[in-house]
Every structure is written in structure tokens, then in C-alpha cells.
Design an enzyme around this catalytic site. Structure first.
Site: not given
Lengths: 557, 557
Positions: A79-80, A75, A369-370, A50, A143, A197, A165, A77
Site C-alpha cells: 500500500d506504499h 517502507h 504494526g500501527h 473482477g 513497523h 498514521d 506507517d 508494503h
């Protein structure tokens, strides 16, 4: 004259992104200044029932508010940048980043109705900002999203280098190659600490250039006789550009499908990151006006997300797109761990409906991208850091990246595989972990921030396994006689219409327990409820080998 | 003289294994005879909360009981034998298979206390059984379990060939190479229909020989200075043998850990499928008696299964194994789709504890048990079937296998990508789908077979997302006055001690709804409950953006 020269140490405090993929945030503390790099979220793991997203616990930053100088974003994304709307509510400081990055942050803050209370600063790659006693330099990198940067922090003790990244792409779509010259220059000046990274540290070799995907797309588009439907990450602007280029080459109009695809493509077009020839972009509802072989649809859902456009197309629940026999669907992405099954389901559903589905195992229609191992080595060789701390990765990735640094000649004692919350304390000549600050996960469920904890999660898991049985009984306060019930209500346990006998038995067991309690002068409701729970649980397990949650409720009148 | 020559058609009815990986079962019906090939289960997908396993719905076979001649099992994996204990309860007919296969079936039936009511028949590869008017021939093949067979059914209309799961291994560990000569012979005689394993049909090239894993293991063992802990599938006897061989080479004792590892290795040793030199096998509790560099532990848990030995070792909850600094853990398997995250977690946990963890991305310590594209082509070229039906695979695998058959020259109209339940009707010269029989999934939860249906699963999912709120109120039958309550009980919704205010508000909303109902002369409990559910749901969503399940209970006294 400030006492700048008296400060002889700098603290690196990762609050997210170590031992995990996502939720990246690192604090760099020099004297009375804290620089924060990135502020991302991560997706809940499968046990977090949930939960919508998970953000870093920034208590340490809240406690040291007065030192904070701002957020420096590598950047755009999620997660950033994804935790910014939540974290800025607690510590509202200026945010810095490149144009596209800031446009994505802006769009996010608008969604959270926070734009007017936040300060966003657009910088250019190569800009060096004087932030208190520190200089923060943004350096162009490559990236899977345009406008990505590494960040170098110039301190009196040396340079702290954070790659963000990255990958190394010598033929990026926008022509803007990672600024290796500047990396080399800084390496010559002397990098005290490299944070790099580690996402692909397990993968040998090089990550292929984004350009190679364009060649594959061109080949595929050349063979398609019907519509082309391409699913990819909305934020991968360069991928979108290549899909547009291939479409144009074959005279196809382009329509975008999916909320984030529409939102991000609009931002990218407005800012000039995405070039679409006049008249090529059409509205999704107008695709019927053209022949199938003149249509490209670019859609979300490359990860099999339940509500995304491609998933709805596959499930025949999309408002305006139904799969037709000559459709080609290209999934221009690879499933991130945990998404393999939903992606497979989408592929199977589309295939069953007659689409020709192209995915990574069949054609090279995606690149990462890494940076892979050889790229990491290149960066290490240019920056030649004194100390190294692998970031952005699960433990296995960090360990592997540590091994690479060792192979490159770095002493093992100069490599720091640490955890979120650890304080890496650096002087000009030394580095060691000197303690730990509070760190952790904050779970976001609906509009609640952090109000779902372990107890609630444990209950959700428990409920999901065998459901719940509620037994209600009304008892007379005076006489202790049962006035009504026990009534049994079940959900997620068993299909009651087919199990009337079992429900009757549960009622019987409950009745017996209550009578027994009253006859033995047990009058505490809590004790009676405990006995009911135990007896019913025992009975049900014997009958069904299941363990539903059992909630006895006694109402007094 | 029987009327055998008057029967001019044969029906192939897959009841599992098409459009999915697992749950393999196929009925072959010729006149008054039904031959059943395999009878496996599959694991529940992530939406099937609380379900243990999924077995095929065999209603069609139950309805046609009088025709059934028996179960013919290709090999001893769970997706080929696992449903037998449930299906034999409904249709109890003889089971045929090779020695190891039958030993595993036997062990399964003992567990279910069913051995004495079932008839098991051990056959040898090359055996041809006369079953009614048909001949059933077992032909040796290679796979990731010893004693695997393909099955050829000789009918008056031609040969029906079922590969079972297979790969082509020219250097198998037991020296028993797939009987390609017999494949060729049958191909020459004329195969009417080929059904072939599609699991790896998307993968180009060849699957490597099991022997290559042995070489990697030897290299790794040579470098290990501490204990070696190897996780693999218990049923992969050949892998176990290679681990034993490497251990012996380096003078290590062997201990098995995990229930299925202990059970299956014992069976394999007793039957001579696994050779362990005298004195090499030790009990797990005795590992402390030897130096670490003299110990190999072979364990379950290569898929990150929550209760398996390796997972418990990683979580520090294993009774007798704690990770030590010089331990090497080899995960000799690849995660099957859906298991990537749990396997990753195990790797990270072990790494964090200091173990050197070797897994497939780092070393070649696993090979698949299924044929890749070039092997499939070899089989097609030997058998040269008139008709082809890809089996054992999701839709994407079946489609890809169909394309391979086309490349091999088979006409598209002779290739049948069908679904579970479809009837493929063959004559000597033609094949077409002529209808559909009932087929489906039966969910096993605890001791219940099929009593958890869609309603229950939907409720479990619902409960898992935002939990449940129960509101109980006691009302006087006569006066309709509230005598007690509304009381609110929540589970999995919110941590109540921190949300007393919210619970108070819910009580208030419930109260108001009941009063409003009574004042407007709504006296039907069902209507009052509906109103309560709506009002509370609306209130909670507004406050929290969550949708817990809401159960109003009205007790009359």
C-alpha cells in the site's frame, strides 16, 4: 540568488490514503518542486467485480510533471509501493528509500520488466537529501516490516513531518528502535505540519512489542509434537526471524511455501535482514526426509486469500502439503476487515482435517504494526506540531485521531480532516484548504489500466445477480419475416435442462412481441429490441421474481 | 400396552447448524416419532451470487413424513424460524413455541400467505407437552430476544437436552432469569445427551448482562444535544426497551424506522413485551414537530445491510431522515463476520456528514446473546450429561466447545463433534455415529426454491469477473456462406465505445475461424462454435489478460 525566500506557501496534496486504508500517496509542493511520498495500491472492494487492484489517479502529477523531484518511500508494503510500476509508466522520476524497501521495489519492477528504465536510490535512515530547495530526511521508525522510516521535509517555512506507517517498539527484533531522539529534536526546531498514521487511532493503549509474539511462539513450539505450519505476511521479516528462532530452538528445519514468501525471504536473506543458520533452510519438496517434529513450514495465506498456500493446504489442493493429525497450524496475523469469512473458512477446513489451529482469538500470536492511542500521544508530544493532518485511515480513524490531537491541546482549527485531492495550503503561520485537484481510483483488471469504469462494473454486478438471457432472431430485411429464431441462450439464470418450459415461454413471448411490432409498423430495430426486453423482463419477473440481464439481438439478412 | 420399552435407541440427526452459524434444525427420532427442533435459514456466503437466503435440505424429513410430530422452536430469530415458510410447504406439521416466538412465526406465515394452512401452538416456559411417547419440556433461558427457551426431551432412555441459543443473564430486562434450578433438577435426574450452543465457545469469561448496555445508553443520552439515532436488531426487544427507557428519562419521543423495526416493535407492544408510555411513540414523519433534543429514532441497519434504514440515512437516500450536525448515531450491535466492511462504510459516511457516531470499539453499547466459556462451564456442571454434542457453530467453535467439555471431566469418547446429516445413535449407555442421511443447502433466489445450483452459481461468478462476449453469425444452411455477422455484443467486459478496435479484431478472429472451419470441411456447428470460443478466448487473453465468458451463436437460415 534564487527567489527562494519569496515562496511563502507550501501545498500538501494527498492523492490517496485519506478516507481509506491503502493507496497511500501524498504530494508536497513548494514553488516549482514536488516531492511525492509513497505510491501504493489498495485492494478492490467487494463491489469491484473482477478488478485485481486499485491505484491512485495521478493526473495532477502528470499535469505538473516538470516540478516532480522524485518518489520518497517510507517502507516496502504494497500500500506504499504497489502502484509504482503503473505510475512510473506515466511519470518516471527517481525513487528513494531504504535498502529493503528498494529491494522490494526492484523485485516489483523486474516483474513488470521496467527495472532498466527506472532510477532507484538506496538511502540510509538519518540521511538528509538535498532535493532542490528542500531537504528530505529519513528517520528510523518501527513497523511490521523492517527498514521503515518517517520522512521530515525541511522547508524554509518549517518542517513537514510524515510518520509513514509506524508503531513504537522498544524491543524490536533487529534492535533498531524508532529514533525518538530525532523526533524530539525536530519537535524542538519546530514542526509546521504533522501528518501521522491513523490506522489504530480508535484503539486505546499501546501496541505490544513484536518480541511478545516470539515468546508465544516459543511456548507453542515447545508443545508441538508434529509439524508446525505458520502462516504470516511474507513482508513481516521480523516475524519470520522469530519463527526461525523458535524453530532453531527446537531443532526444526524450515521450508517456505508460497510465491511471495519464497521471493521476499530470499531477498531478506541475501541482504542480511533474515538470519538462518547454515543447513536449517530446506526445500519444500524435501520435508518428507525429516520427522514431522523436525519441520516448520512458513507459508502465505494468513488472510484466507483464495490462491495462497495455506488456503490450498486447507482445501487439500496443495501440491506437497497434506494436513496430518499432529500438525499444528499457527495463523500469525489477524484478518483485515473483509477477510474474516475466508480466514474463518480456512481455520474450519484445517480443523476438520485434524490440525490443531492456533489463531489470534486463542493465543497472542500477532501484534499490529500501527500505533495505538497512547503511542500517537507520545509522538504528538514530541513533535508538537503547529498544524496536524491525520492520514492513513478511513474517515472514522481520521476523526478519532483528530480528537486525540485536540486532547493533546491542539486547537481544533489547526487540525485538518481532509479528503484525497484537497489542497492544504500552509504558510509559516496559517493553514487552510484552498481548493481541490483531480484525484480518484484507477482500476486494474488484467493488463488493462483504467479501461474498466462504472458502466462495466455495474454490468458485472448485474450479471452476477441473476445472469443473462440472450435472444437472437434473424429477420428478412425485405419481407420482415422471421427467418430463424428466436433462440434463447441463458447463463447464470436458471439450470436450463430443468427449465425447458420457461425457455419455451420466453421464445413465445419474444415471438409475440416481434409480431406485434411488425403488425403495428414499428420497424426500427432499436424499438423492437426495447419492446422485447421489456416484455421478456416483465414475464420473467412474474414467473421467477428475478431480473436477469436481457439482450435481444436482431440479425438482418 | 405399547412396545415402548422395546425401543432401545434414539437418533439425533442435525440437518443444519453444525459447521456453520445459522440454518439450525435438528431431528430427534425415537421409534416411530420425530421431533424437530428449530427450522432456520442462513444468509448466502459471498460466492453465492444473487441468492437471497439458504435453507436446509429436509429430504430426510420428507421421506419420513409419517413419523413427524411437529416443530419445536426455541426462539424467534431468523436462523431458528426463517425456513419455516419453505419447509412447511413440504412437511406441514404443528409448530410449538412461546408467545413472542409464535407471534413472529405468525407474521412470517402471513407474509407468505400460509397462515390459514398452518397450525401454531403457543406454549409457556415450564410447559411439558406429551408428544406421542415423548415429553417435550420448554425451559426458560436468556438470549438476545425475549421468550427464549431450552428444550428437554424426556425419553425412556434419558433426557435429551437442547440449550437453544442462550446466555446467562442474572439481571435480564424483563426480570425473567434463565431457569437454572430446573437445569440442576434435570441434571440430577440424569441427562443422556446435551446439545449446547457453541457460538461464543472461543471467547473466555462471561457475556455481560443486557443491563450494562442500559447504563451506557443512559450516559450517552445524557450528553447528546441533538437527535439520537440508535441502530440495533429489531428482534432485540430488551435492547429496544432500554432505548425507550433512556429516551423517556431524557424526555425524548421515539420513532421507529425500517420495515422490520416497525413490524416487530408493533408485535412486541401489542403482546406487552415492550412498554412505551402513552404519548411517547410518534410517527417518523412527525419528528420535525419536535426539537432535535427531544427525538430518538430507532432504526434497522446495524449490519450495514444495503437497503436498511441506517444505510440509506448514511447514503443520503432516506426519505425523511437527513443527518444534521448535532446528531448522535449509536450502533448498538457488532458486525457479524462478513459485515465489517459495509458497517465501516456506514460509520464513515455518517461521520463525514457530521454525525457523532458511537460504536462498539468506542463504547460498550452492545453485549452478545451467547454464552462465553465460563457460562458454558456452568451449564455443563449443572446438567452433567453422559454424552455431549456441541451445536450452533462453525467447526472451530464446536471443537473449542468440545475441549471445554473435556476440561469439565467428560471423556473424549463421549464428545461428538459431528456434521450435518450424521446420525448420532444413542442407547441408555452408549452413543456412536451410525451413518449419514441426505442433508444440504437449498438456495432461494426470488421465488425459486432450489432451482439455482452449482452450474448457475459458477456461471454467475464467471460472469462477474470479466463479463460476457456474445458473437452471433447467420449462416446459409445450403451454401454455408456467412449471410450476416459476426456481430459482437459485450457486457461487463470493456467499455465498448473506447474499445472499438478490439471489437473489430474479435469480429475478424471469429470470421477467420469460421472460414477455416468451412474450408476444412468442419460442418458441425458445435465444433465450429468450440473453435470460435477457443480462438477468441486466446486472442482476448493475449490482448487483455482477461477471461470473459464467450458465447458463440450460429443461426441457420
Amino acid at each position: 540568488m534564487k527567489n527562494i525566500n519569496k515562496i511563502n506557501n507550501i501545498k500538501i496534496i494527498p492523492l490517496g490514503g485519506l478516507g481509506e486504508i491503502g493507496k497511500n500517496i501524498t504530494a508536497i509542493e513548494y514553488g516549482e518542486e514536488i516531492i511525492i511520498i509513497d505510491c501504493g495500491f489498495t485492494f478492490p472492494d467487494s463491489e469491484m467485480y473482477g478488478i485485481d487492484i486499485v491505484i491512485p489517479d495521478v493526473k495532477y502529477l502528470v499535469d505538473n510533471k516538470e516540478k516532480i523531484k522524485g518518489f520518497f518511500i517510507t517502507h516496502g508494503h504494497e500500500d506504499h509501493i504497489g502502484a509504482l510500476p503503473y505510475v512510473l509508466q506515466q511519470i518516471n522520476f527517481p525513487v528513494y528509500g531504504t535498502q529493503l524497501t528498494m529491494a522490494l521495489v526492484e523485485s516489483k519492477l523486474i516483474e513488470h520488466k521496467m527495472l532498466d528504465i527506472c532510477e532507484l536510490n538506496v538511502i540510509n535512515p538519518n540521511d538528509i537529501l538535498q532535493i532542490g530547495d528542500l531537504k528530505v530526511e529519513f528517520i528510523r521508525t518501527n513497523h511490521s516490516i523492517a527498514d521503515s522510516c518517517s520522512i521530515a521535509i525541511h522547508t524554509p517555512l518549517g518542517i513537514i513531518f510524515h510518520t509513514g506507517d509506524f508503531k513504537i517498539d522498544f524491543t524490536p527484533i533487529d534492535g533498531k528502535i524508532i529514533d525518538l531522539a530525532r523526533y524530539a529534536e525536530l519537535g524542538k526546531k519546530g514542526v509546521l505540519l504533522l501528518m501521522a498514521d491513523s490506522t489504530n487511532a480508535i484503539n486505546p493503549g499501546y501496541t505490544m512489542s513484536e518480541m511478545t509474539v516470539g515468546e508465544t511462539l516459543n511456548n507453542l513450539f515447545g508443545k508441538c509434537t508434529g509439524r508446525v505450519i505458520v502462516a504470516t505476511f511474507a513482508s513481516n521479516i521480523h516475524r519470520l526471524q522469530q519463527i526461525i528462532n523458535s524453530s532453531q530452538k527446537y531443532g526444526r528445519k524450515i521450508a517456505f511455501s508460497g510465491r511471495s514468501m519464497e521471493r521476499i525471504s530470499e531477498i531478506a536473506i541475501n541482504l542480511g535482514y533474515l538470519t538462518i543458520p547454515e543447513g536449517t533452510l530446506i526445500d519444500l519438496k524435501d520435508i518428507k526426509l525429516y520427522n514431522n517434529n523436525k519441520i516448520t513450514i512458513v507459508t502465505t495465506g494468513s488472510q484466507g486469500e483464495p490462491m495462497a498456500a495455506l488456503t490450498r493446504i486447507a482445501a487439500s489442493s496443495h501440491r506437497s502439503i497434506n494436513i496430518e493429525k499432529d500438525d499444528t497450524v499457527i495463523i500469525s496475523a489477524t484478518p483485515i476487515p473483509g477477510n474474516q469469512k475466508p480466514v474463518s473458512k480456512v481455520i474450519n477446513d484445517l480443523t476438520r482435517k485434524g490440525a490443531n489451529v492456533i489463531y489470534k482469538s486463542i493465543e497472542e500470536i500477532h501484534v499490529s504494526g500501527h500505533a495505538c492511542q497512547e503511542e500517537l500521544k507520545l509522538i504528538h508530544s514530541l513533535l508538537k506540531p503547529k498544524f496536524f493532518m491525520p492520514i492513513h485511515g478511513e474517515t472514522k480513524h481520521l476523526i478519532q485521531h483528530g480528537k486525540i490531537a485536540e486532547e493533546m491541546g491542539l486547537n481544533k482549527s489547526n487540525i485538518f480532516i481532509i479528503e484525497n485531492g484537497d489542497i492544504l495550503n500552509l504558510t509559516k503561520k496559517s493553514a487552510r484548504v484552498t481548493g481541490k485537484v483531480h484525484s480518484g481510483k484507477i482500476l486494474i483488471d488484467g493488463s488493462g489500466i483504467g479501461d474498466v469504469g462504472n458502466v462495466v462494473l455495474r454490468d458485472r454486478k448485474y450479471l452476477s445477480q441473476d445472469g443473462i438471457i440472450t435472444i437472437v432472431v434473424v429477420i428478412d430485411r425485405e419481407s420482415q419475416a422471421i427467418l430463424s429464431g428466436p433462440d434463447v441462450v441463458t447463463r447464470g439464470f436458471i439450470y436450463v435442462r430443468e427449465s425447458e418450459e420457461l425457455v419455451k415461454d420466453i421464445r413465445f413471448v419474444a415471438n409475440k412481441t416481434i409480431e406485434k411490432c411488425i403488425n403495428s409498423d414499428i420497424t426500427q430495430w432499436s424499438q423492437i429490441k426495447r419492446n422485447m426486453r421489456n416484455d421478456i423482463s416483465f414475464f420473467i419477473y412474474g414467473k421467477t421474481k428475478r431480473n436477469p440481464m436481457i439482450i435481444p439481438i436482431i440479425m438482418e439478412v
